[in-house]
Design an enzyme around this catalytic site. Structure first.
Site, PDB file in Angstrom:
ATOM      1  CG  ASP A  14      -5.611  -1.444  -2.556  1.00  0.00           C
ATOM      2  OD1 ASP A  14      -4.884  -2.330  -3.036  1.00  0.00           O
ATOM      3  OD2 ASP A  14      -5.362  -0.858  -1.486  1.00  0.00           O
ATOM      4  CD  GLU A 184      -3.702  -8.257   0.627  1.00  0.00           C
ATOM      5  OE1 GLU A 184      -3.560  -8.083   1.854  1.00  0.00           O
ATOM      6  OE2 GLU A 184      -2.953  -7.760  -0.223  1.00  0.00           O
TER       7      GLU A 184
END
Length: 301
Positions: A14, A184
């Site tokens: 991420d 997401e």
């Protein structure tokens, strides 16, 4: 000289990429068991090749309401200070404490301290789990928080001091902008007057994790999915997704993302990589070619 992929050692995911002055920065999630995700490291580089680790720029000890699963940093420089948005606790309902928080520091390497003493977004809105936040600044200076897991994406107008939100003209605070196949990891940028919404699709533990995008005429869309631009290459890596972008002053674009090395099956064995991002004449994003050599050195001037 090339950086090589992965660009930083260790299991990280991420990644949030940023340019502050003449330095590149990456703020990733520490990819481990949720109960051990209690800090965020940062990495800095003058040229995209040589990286320096800054350990624990944010630590759970500075956030009294956080206890696990510190995820997906987003970093903004404003007014001489640095603001780090993060998710914590992986809440599954509004009965739990957690969600998206914001911390502040005087330097990009921290140490960051809690700005609010509570989550900025501590509940579900429009079905979106409060995780995977990013921050977008429009040309008029307005900052937006874009976030959401569980296949829902929201956008909200941040106050100037990042302590809360300003309602939209119709009185709503959180507007849903979920495009087709969204899962997401949303992020937004603007190019040639158009708004690009990007996100991750597929399952984060599987080989089908990937990045797709849409284009709209405003930050609120509507956004119609155009297609994928980053997906697995079995000869190099799988599970490529949850990215951010770098746009250099001289016009280069880079995509900073995580992927799972070939042959790895452990869910949290993810690494951070950088490759070039390019556009065609119509402004469409070209498919990204994953590489092992990474990008060339490119000092900021």
């Amino acid at each position: 000289m090339h950086a090589g992929n992965p660009v930083i050692p260790g299991w990280y995911a991420d990644p949030e990429a940023a340019i502050f002055g003449k330095t590149y920065w990456i703020y990733p999630t520490w990819s481990d068991n949720y109960d051990r995700q209690l800090f965020i490291d940062a990495f800095s580089s003058p040229d995209l090749v040589t990286w320096t680790r800054h350990p624990h720029v944010l630590d759970v000890r500075a956030i009294h309401w956080a206890r696990r699963a510190m995820w997906a940093p987003a970093v903004v420089a404003k007014g001489g200070r640095y603001y780090l948005f993060f998710a914590a606790n992986d809440i599954q309902s509004d009965r739990e404490v957690g969600g998206i928080g914001v911390a502040v520091a005087d330097h990009p390497q921290g140490p960051f301290r809690d700005l609010l003493g509570k989550p900025l977004v501590g509940a579900f809105h429009n079905g979106a789990q409060p995780i995977d936040q990013s921050v977008f600044r429009d040309d008029d200076g307005q900052y937006y928080l874009i976030y959401g897991g569980w296949k829902h994406a929201n956008i909200a107008r941040l106050k100037d001091d990042f302590t809360g939100f300003m309602p939209f003209a119709d009185g709503t605070v959180f507007k849903e902008i979920t495009p087709e196949h969204y899962v997401e990891g949303p992020m937004m940028f603007k190019r040639d007057g158009r708004y690009y919404l990007m996100w991750s699709e597929g399952g984060w533990t599987g080989p089908d994790y990937s990045v797709a995008y849409a284009i709209g005429d405003s930050p609120l869309g509507p956004f119609r999915r155009i297609g994928k631009i980053l997906e697995h290459d079995p000869s190099i890596a799988t599970g490529a997704g949850h990215h951010s972008l770098l746009h250099t002053p001289d016009g280069r674009w880079y995509i900073v993302y995580h992927r799972r090395p070939r042959g790895e099956t452990v869910a949290n064995h993810r690494v951070v990589c950088i490759d070039r991002l390019e556009f065609d004449a119509r402004g469409r994003i070209l498919p990204v070619r994953m590489t092992r050599q990474g990008v060339e050195a490119h000092p900021l001037r």
